[in-house]
Design a protein around this motif. Structure first.
Motif, PDB file in Angstrom:
ATOM      1  N   TRP A 187     127.255 117.613 -25.865  1.00 65.21           N
ATOM      2  CA  TRP A 187     126.105 116.773 -25.530  1.00 65.21           C
ATOM      3  C   TRP A 187     125.161 117.463 -24.548  1.00 65.21           C
ATOM      4  O   TRP A 187     123.977 117.185 -24.540  1.00 65.21           O
ATOM      5  CB  TRP A 187     126.543 115.434 -24.974  1.00 65.21           C
ATOM      6  CG  TRP A 187     127.068 114.511 -26.032  1.00 65.21           C
ATOM      7  CD1 TRP A 187     127.066 114.706 -27.371  1.00 65.21           C
ATOM      8  CD2 TRP A 187     127.663 113.244 -25.823  1.00 65.21           C
ATOM      9  NE1 TRP A 187     127.621 113.644 -28.002  1.00 65.21           N
ATOM     10  CE2 TRP A 187     128.014 112.735 -27.091  1.00 65.21           C
ATOM     11  CE3 TRP A 187     127.958 112.500 -24.695  1.00 65.21           C
ATOM     12  CZ2 TRP A 187     128.620 111.501 -27.248  1.00 65.21           C
ATOM     13  CZ3 TRP A 187     128.566 111.267 -24.867  1.00 65.21           C
ATOM     14  CH2 TRP A 187     128.891 110.778 -26.122  1.00 65.21           C
ATOM     15  N   SER A 188     125.685 118.348 -23.707  1.00 69.99           N
ATOM     16  CA  SER A 188     124.841 119.028 -22.740  1.00 69.99           C
ATOM     17  C   SER A 188     123.942 120.044 -23.432  1.00 69.99           C
ATOM     18  O   SER A 188     122.726 120.023 -23.262  1.00 69.99           O
ATOM     19  CB  SER A 188     125.696 119.727 -21.683  1.00 69.99           C
ATOM     20  OG  SER A 188     124.912 120.595 -20.920  1.00 69.99           O
ATOM     21  N   GLY A 189     124.530 120.956 -24.166  1.00 72.17           N
ATOM     22  CA  GLY A 189     123.760 121.960 -24.887  1.00 72.17           C
ATOM     23  C   GLY A 189     123.218 123.087 -24.014  1.00 72.17           C
ATOM     24  O   GLY A 189     122.662 124.046 -24.522  1.00 72.17           O
ATOM     25  N   LEU A 190     123.333 122.982 -22.707  1.00 74.80           N
ATOM     26  CA  LEU A 190     122.878 124.024 -21.790  1.00 74.80           C
ATOM     27  C   LEU A 190     124.082 124.588 -21.058  1.00 74.80           C
ATOM     28  O   LEU A 190     124.889 123.842 -20.513  1.00 74.80           O
ATOM     29  CB  LEU A 190     121.866 123.464 -20.796  1.00 74.80           C
ATOM     30  CG  LEU A 190     120.579 122.921 -21.407  1.00 74.80           C
ATOM     31  CD1 LEU A 190     119.753 122.214 -20.354  1.00 74.80           C
ATOM     32  CD2 LEU A 190     119.785 124.030 -22.057  1.00 74.80           C
ATOM     33  N   TYR A 191     124.192 125.893 -21.030  1.00 73.53           N
ATOM     34  CA  TYR A 191     125.386 126.510 -20.473  1.00 73.53           C
ATOM     35  C   TYR A 191     125.025 127.459 -19.331  1.00 73.53           C
ATOM     36  O   TYR A 191     125.337 128.638 -19.358  1.00 73.53           O
ATOM     37  CB  TYR A 191     126.152 127.236 -21.586  1.00 73.53           C
ATOM     38  CG  TYR A 191     126.403 126.340 -22.764  1.00 73.53           C
ATOM     39  CD1 TYR A 191     127.268 125.270 -22.666  1.00 73.53           C
ATOM     40  CD2 TYR A 191     125.739 126.535 -23.971  1.00 73.53           C
ATOM     41  CE1 TYR A 191     127.493 124.422 -23.732  1.00 73.53           C
ATOM     42  CE2 TYR A 191     125.951 125.694 -25.043  1.00 73.53           C
ATOM     43  CZ  TYR A 191     126.833 124.631 -24.917  1.00 73.53           C
ATOM     44  OH  TYR A 191     127.044 123.785 -25.974  1.00 73.53           O
ATOM     45  N   LYS A 192     124.369 126.933 -18.311  1.00 74.31           N
ATOM     46  CA  LYS A 192     124.029 127.700 -17.122  1.00 74.31           C
ATOM     47  C   LYS A 192     125.011 127.341 -16.022  1.00 74.31           C
ATOM     48  O   LYS A 192     125.627 126.279 -16.043  1.00 74.31           O
ATOM     49  CB  LYS A 192     122.600 127.401 -16.705  1.00 74.31           C
ATOM     50  CG  LYS A 192     121.588 127.832 -17.749  1.00 74.31           C
ATOM     51  CD  LYS A 192     120.189 127.561 -17.333  1.00 74.31           C
ATOM     52  CE  LYS A 192     119.240 128.037 -18.418  1.00 74.31           C
ATOM     53  NZ  LYS A 192     117.876 127.771 -18.135  1.00 74.31           N
ATOM     54  N   GLY A 193     125.139 128.209 -15.044  1.00 73.95           N
ATOM     55  CA  GLY A 193     126.131 128.053 -13.979  1.00 73.95           C
ATOM     56  C   GLY A 193     126.110 126.689 -13.307  1.00 73.95           C
ATOM     57  O   GLY A 193     127.149 126.031 -13.180  1.00 73.95           O
ATOM     58  N   LEU A 194     124.939 126.252 -12.850  1.00 74.93           N
ATOM     59  CA  LEU A 194     124.847 124.969 -12.155  1.00 74.93           C
ATOM     60  C   LEU A 194     125.274 123.822 -13.057  1.00 74.93           C
ATOM     61  O   LEU A 194     126.051 122.942 -12.651  1.00 74.93           O
ATOM     62  CB  LEU A 194     123.421 124.737 -11.646  1.00 74.93           C
ATOM     63  CG  LEU A 194     123.170 123.375 -10.995  1.00 74.93           C
ATOM     64  CD1 LEU A 194     124.003 123.235  -9.728  1.00 74.93           C
ATOM     65  CD2 LEU A 194     121.704 123.170 -10.715  1.00 74.93           C
ATOM     66  N   LEU A 195     124.802 123.832 -14.296  1.00 78.97           N
ATOM     67  CA  LEU A 195     125.139 122.749 -15.214  1.00 78.97           C
ATOM     68  C   LEU A 195     126.614 122.755 -15.590  1.00 78.97           C
ATOM     69  O   LEU A 195     127.234 121.697 -15.727  1.00 78.97           O
ATOM     70  CB  LEU A 195     124.254 122.817 -16.459  1.00 78.97           C
ATOM     71  CG  LEU A 195     122.787 122.497 -16.195  1.00 78.97           C
ATOM     72  CD1 LEU A 195     121.955 122.680 -17.439  1.00 78.97           C
ATOM     73  CD2 LEU A 195     122.639 121.086 -15.661  1.00 78.97           C
ATOM     74  N   LEU A 196     127.188 123.948 -15.749  1.00 84.98           N
ATOM     75  CA  LEU A 196     128.622 124.015 -16.030  1.00 84.98           C
ATOM     76  C   LEU A 196     129.423 123.485 -14.838  1.00 84.98           C
ATOM     77  O   LEU A 196     130.432 122.798 -15.005  1.00 84.98           O
ATOM     78  CB  LEU A 196     129.035 125.440 -16.379  1.00 84.98           C
ATOM     79  CG  LEU A 196     128.546 125.951 -17.740  1.00 84.98           C
ATOM     80  CD1 LEU A 196     128.911 127.418 -17.920  1.00 84.98           C
ATOM     81  CD2 LEU A 196     129.114 125.121 -18.867  1.00 84.98           C
ATOM     82  N   GLY A 197     128.969 123.806 -13.625  1.00 86.47           N
ATOM     83  CA  GLY A 197     129.622 123.281 -12.419  1.00 86.47           C
ATOM     84  C   GLY A 197     129.536 121.768 -12.356  1.00 86.47           C
ATOM     85  O   GLY A 197     130.516 121.084 -12.026  1.00 86.47           O
ATOM     86  N   LEU A 198     128.351 121.226 -12.676  1.00 85.92           N
ATOM     87  CA  LEU A 198     128.201 119.768 -12.713  1.00 85.92           C
ATOM     88  C   LEU A 198     129.078 119.149 -13.800  1.00 85.92           C
ATOM     89  O   LEU A 198     129.609 118.054 -13.633  1.00 85.92           O
ATOM     90  CB  LEU A 198     126.734 119.396 -12.930  1.00 85.92           C
ATOM     91  CG  LEU A 198     125.798 119.684 -11.766  1.00 85.92           C
ATOM     92  CD1 LEU A 198     124.346 119.435 -12.168  1.00 85.92           C
ATOM     93  CD2 LEU A 198     126.175 118.857 -10.553  1.00 85.92           C
ATOM     94  N   GLY A 199     129.240 119.878 -14.899  1.00 83.36           N
ATOM     95  CA  GLY A 199     130.129 119.402 -15.963  1.00 83.36           C
ATOM     96  C   GLY A 199     131.570 119.327 -15.503  1.00 83.36           C
ATOM     97  O   GLY A 199     132.286 118.374 -15.806  1.00 83.36           O
ATOM     98  N   VAL A 200     132.007 120.339 -14.752  1.00 83.23           N
ATOM     99  CA  VAL A 200     133.373 120.338 -14.222  1.00 83.23           C
ATOM    100  C   VAL A 200     133.560 119.149 -13.278  1.00 83.23           C
ATOM    101  O   VAL A 200     134.573 118.442 -13.330  1.00 83.23           O
ATOM    102  CB  VAL A 200     133.689 121.677 -13.505  1.00 83.23           C
ATOM    103  CG1 VAL A 200     134.980 121.593 -12.713  1.00 83.23           C
ATOM    104  CG2 VAL A 200     133.747 122.808 -14.518  1.00 83.23           C
TER     105      VAL A 200
END
Length: 158
Positions: free
Chosen positions: A18-31
């Motif tokens: 659902w995110s579709g964006l795989y940048k560091g900040l967004l991956l961290g927020l996903g975690v």
């Protein structure tokens, strides 16, 4: 423990898709998001067998495919009514007593009725639904539908 691992995988895959964006900040927020959701789920006991049963997955997939077919079929009915020069709309209110017990089954059925175009669950009180149907034919189809039995099988008659 297996249920918690499956929940972690499901939440992570869902978030990534659902995110579709795989940048560091967004991956961290996903975690953080997955961790918080997992913590709340375990605290609520959603990993227990009575709530989250892996043996229901095949029945749920079968039900979702059936519901998707019904939604597509109903979309064509609505399109036919709208595109017809005479606009054969005959709104009907229908009282329906679903063959389900328990809040999960009733809520699932009410939502499935509303998801299907040409029908809307207007009221659900003491196990009786009031359903608005676009045409008399959709009301007859709703009465003849085996949606309740399919939901009962999909959720394991809880």
């Amino acid at each position: 423990m297996l249920r918690v691992i499956i929940m972690i995988v499901a939440l992570t895959v869902t978030w990534l898709v659902w995110s579709g964006l795989y940048k560091g900040l967004l991956l961290g927020l996903g975690v953080v998001s997955v961790s918080l959701t997992l913590w709340l789920s375990v605290r609520m006991g959603l990993h227990r067998k009575a709530v989250f049963s892996l043996d229901l997955i095949p029945n749920m997939i079968t039900f979702w495919l059936w519901l998707l077919k019904e939604i597509v079929k109903s979309n064509f009915v609505v399109a036919r009514v709208i595109l017809s020069p005479s606009l054969p709309v005959s709104p009907t209110l229908l009282r329906l007593e679903p063959p389900l017990e328990g809040q999960v089954g009733l809520a699932t059925m009410a939502n499935c009725i509303t998801l299907t175009p040409s029908t809307v669950t207007v009221d659900a009180f003491e196990g009786v639904f009031t359903v608005h149907c676009l045409t008399k034919d959709s009301a007859a189809d709703m009465r003849a539908s085996d949606m309740g039995a399919r939901i009962k099988k999909a959720i394991g008659a809880r």
